[in-house]
Design an enzyme around this catalytic site. Structure first.
Site, PDB file in Angstrom:
ATOM      1  N   GLU A 145      -3.045  -0.312   8.202  1.00 34.26           N
ATOM      2  CA  GLU A 145      -3.922   0.836   7.971  1.00 34.26           C
ATOM      3  C   GLU A 145      -4.877   1.007   9.162  1.00 34.26           C
ATOM      4  O   GLU A 145      -4.981   2.087   9.726  1.00 34.26           O
ATOM      5  CB  GLU A 145      -4.718   0.578   6.679  1.00 34.26           C
ATOM      6  CG  GLU A 145      -5.663   1.703   6.301  1.00 34.26           C
ATOM      7  CD  GLU A 145      -6.576   1.326   5.130  1.00 34.26           C
ATOM      8  OE1 GLU A 145      -6.723   0.113   4.832  1.00 34.26           O
ATOM      9  OE2 GLU A 145      -7.170   2.247   4.535  1.00 34.26           O
ATOM     10  N   HIS A 148     -13.939  -5.290   0.757  1.00 36.68           N
ATOM     11  CA  HIS A 148     -13.616  -4.165  -0.121  1.00 36.68           C
ATOM     12  C   HIS A 148     -13.000  -4.624  -1.437  1.00 36.68           C
ATOM     13  O   HIS A 148     -13.244  -4.038  -2.489  1.00 36.68           O
ATOM     14  CB  HIS A 148     -12.600  -3.234   0.548  1.00 36.68           C
ATOM     15  CG  HIS A 148     -13.213  -2.150   1.365  1.00 36.68           C
ATOM     16  ND1 HIS A 148     -14.094  -1.239   0.851  1.00 36.68           N
ATOM     17  CD2 HIS A 148     -13.073  -1.815   2.679  1.00 36.68           C
ATOM     18  CE1 HIS A 148     -14.471  -0.384   1.810  1.00 36.68           C
ATOM     19  NE2 HIS A 148     -13.872  -0.712   2.927  1.00 36.68           N
ATOM     20  N   HIS A 156      26.502  34.383  -1.970  1.00 43.58           N
ATOM     21  CA  HIS A 156      25.872  34.231  -0.656  1.00 43.58           C
ATOM     22  C   HIS A 156      26.631  35.060   0.375  1.00 43.58           C
ATOM     23  O   HIS A 156      26.041  35.807   1.164  1.00 43.58           O
ATOM     24  CB  HIS A 156      25.894  32.762  -0.207  1.00 43.58           C
ATOM     25  CG  HIS A 156      24.907  31.870  -0.888  1.00 43.58           C
ATOM     26  ND1 HIS A 156      24.939  31.602  -2.235  1.00 43.58           N
ATOM     27  CD2 HIS A 156      23.851  31.170  -0.401  1.00 43.58           C
ATOM     28  CE1 HIS A 156      23.951  30.767  -2.545  1.00 43.58           C
ATOM     29  NE2 HIS A 156      23.277  30.495  -1.436  1.00 43.58           N
TER      30      HIS A 156
END
Lengths: 447, 447
Positions: free
Chosen positions: B329, B263, B422
């Site tokens: 991988e 590759h 809040h």
């Protein structure tokens, strides 16, 4: 004081687009400083941490060991807190844990008609780091929200870092860490703490993933170490969007809007309603509440700069599309049939259903996570959860027969893509040539 | 030619650590160029796309409409391809689709003992962009692997961009796009294509998420637009790690190692075995295959610079820890009991089980995705999947009774954190004061 938009008025589309495009956060140029801090921690480890802590947090750790907050100190912290608050934290932890347990993903494995085994397996990240801001933003609720999903995921080693300016630390933060099962803690902060978590030092072993909120230095450091470790999202200023019909108490909605506005002058609070009278009364209630709020200065700046009230004709018809374009972090649906509206909405970090579900209850004890996507990123991302501390591995298994069935297609495509070693690795096993490969394989095809 | 490491030899730990730390990818300094291209596309839209395409791809689109690859052209592409390859693509698409269907996540909703409704809901991203490299790396298999998870997730609008240097385009790429259900396609590439997808132009509507591999310009552009849109991982050079006992054909393993080495010169292929004789025979088989491979130049450089053969004493005892440190991988387990070894491994993108499952079959037709985490990121991240094109929304619903049960804890914690609005948003609904808030609420607490 906030801008008002009316969906039937001329120019609404442009005004709404302008609301979406408002740049609320100033870009900070700290890249170079952060890069230098990270390089320093990588090069000198603990010594750099001690010096940087002396410089930024105004106290000098006595030794590398002193960087660590000991397990005894963590375990004893609850005794220094109001027991009612410890009980509240325990309720929160129990509810958050239960919700996140339901998020745990399932593995699968199948064998198909071709005899090919294929599966997917989830495993936890081995070690995770949790950044907890010091000073005014040292929120015990954030410790629970960041730590518990990691522990539910099965993370073996959860490391907390928290800056302690002047060596002062909120005992409620430590109590929350203890409740959540934090395994190690260090009194460091800033980019140097992120660097230590990502790269390790003599005292601190590196982790695989770093989560938690922080200032611009922390956020930039997380971006810079991303790749070496995983990171969670970079949190932006808070947002709330309320969709409300006329049958609401204006003061309740005003408090809800201000509950996000009080976080940060860059926060954004928006109301969409089909009742112009409610719109006016909420605006008045906001003004009235702002006179009593301790954080009125921040909330006022947020509401004036970024707040909005949008009046539409038909809530169920018009609001969902506007909601999707805003893709809010928090969405309150204060209407009769919140489920019907919720179903029509695609993009929101968290949805709060009905008039008795203020966003703030979700910040603490609802169960779902309060770490949520901001700045319209709910279009493509999710709140923090168990999956953020796990990763998938795919599994594939062929035997000689099944490879014979599906392998020739792989061989053909490898040939077409000009990847001949790919083809060979299939072709040798099948005793088949690789299409387009000039020379014959020289290996022994085996049995 | 590749380095050899023996686990019992002195210095193994240091040599293994050095193998892990090898920097395989050169940093590319294209940040400024990419930022300028993105700014140009944002400012000038289609006109910038046409000029940049003329400059980088050596042809000038006739008009903004000409940027688009028409649906007829996409539908007709298969007729220009070898029917055997179309059949192979169809088999691949069917298998990839079936695997990814099994990944679709489940929603949940519960009502707990306190009467609180809590749930989690998945929805697809509305629009996604798929970058497909042109030229030599225009792989139809990558189109399937990136597009099909999006379509399975339910993405409504999937947009492909592909550079067509000299206006030449591989018809097999278009055929794969057609098979996968790509909705729109444009003949643009590079950073300008990423910019168009993220920000939109007059002709191209923006998307919410961008996936797909590309060169340094594309990867840098994806990093720069991250936040405006979601992105997938930035793919690094390929990796394969094979764990093999002595009972393997050396040529098969050599082909598997070279299938990744071919590759990219920066790719990495590693063999771990407990059989020194096999180690030697695989090294010989690699040398022998390299003489016949069309991509021998690339594969040789990869094998020499980054390849390794590691000999251990006991595969089942020693290999899993080494595998986890490499976090490969691709992991091939060419052993008698691959499931036993797989179970001991925590960190790998994809696992290939047994002697008849070469990694290359998974690149094309196995079913699992071939877009996988590189550079040790399998420690914290996963291959591409359906979840990457979906996001979660949490749901929370209280009524007056359940808010009365859990609300007081939220009120207490909001007070402790100094977030009084809040507290008010809960307190007004419960008719309770906010702890530590100086003035009494002014709103009407309602019913």
């Amino acid at each position: 004081m906030a801008r008002e938009l009316i969906s039937t008025a001329p120019g609404f589309d442009g005004a709404f687009a302008a609301l979406l495009e408002t740049q609320r956060e100033a870009a900070s140029a700290v890249d170079q400083t952060v890069a230098e801090i990270i390089a320093d921690v990588r090069a000198r480890g603990d010594a750099a941490l001690i010096e940087l802590t002396a410089r930024f947090d105004r106290f000098t750790p006595e030794s590398p060991e002193d960087l660590r907050i000991g397990p005894d100190e963590i375990a004893a912290a609850a005794e220094r807190c109001d027991p009612a608050l410890i009980d509240a934290l325990k309720l929160a932890a129990q509810r958050i844990r239960a919700y996140h347990e339901a998020q745990k993903p399932a593995d699968f494995e199948t064998t198909d008609a071709d005899g090919v085994r294929a599966g997917m397996r989830w495993r936890p990240v081995s070690a995770a780091g949790l950044y907890v801001p010091g000073g005014t933003a040292a929120y015990p609720s954030s410790v629970l929200m960041n730590a518990l999903p990691a522990k539910v995921a099965g993370v073996g080693r959860l490391v907390m870092v928290v800056p302690t300016p002047d060596r002062v630390l909120n005992p409620l933060v430590l109590a929350a860490a203890h409740l959540a099962g934090v395994d190690e803690a260090y009194r460091i902060g800033g980019a140097q703490a992120v660097a230590a978590l990502a790269h390790g030092t003599q005292t601190i072993a590196p982790v695989d993933k770093i989560v938690g909120p922080g200032n611009a230095y922390v956020a930039t450091a997380k971006r810079q170490v991303f790749g070496t470790v995983g990171i969670d999202m970079i949190a932006g200023p808070s947002e709330i969007l309320i969709v409300a019909d006329g049958d609401n108490d204006p003061a309740w909605l005003a408090a809800d809007l201000l509950s996000q506005a009080e976080h940060d002058a860059a926060a954004q609070a928006i109301l969409i309603t089909d009742d112009p009278l409610l719109a006016r009364r909420v605006a008045q209630a906001v003004d009235s509440l702002l006179k009593t709020l301790p954080r009125a200065d921040i909330a006022t700046r947020s509401w004036q700069a970024n707040g909005a009230i949008i009046v539409v004709e038909d809530l169920y018809d018009e609001a969902p599309a506007l909601v999707d374009r805003i893709a809010p972090e928090h969405l309150e649906l204060a209407v009769d049939d919140p489920d019907r509206l919720a179903d029509k909405v695609n993009h929101a970090g968290a949805i709060f259903l009905g008039r008795f579900t203020p966003e703030a209850v979700g910040d603490y004890v609802g169960g779902p996570n309060h770490v949520l996507p901001t700045a319209r990123s709910a279009r493509f991302s999710s709140g923090l959860g168990v999956l953020d501390f796990m990763k998938r591995t795919s599994l594939l298994g062929c035997d000689a027969d099944s490879l014979r069935r599906i392998g020739p297609a792989a061989l053909a495509l490898a040939g077409a893509e000009g990847l001949h070693a790919h083809g060979l690795s299939v072709g040798l096993r099948l005793n088949m040539p690789v299409p387009g490969m000039p020379a014959a394989p020289t290996g022994d095809p085996g049995d």
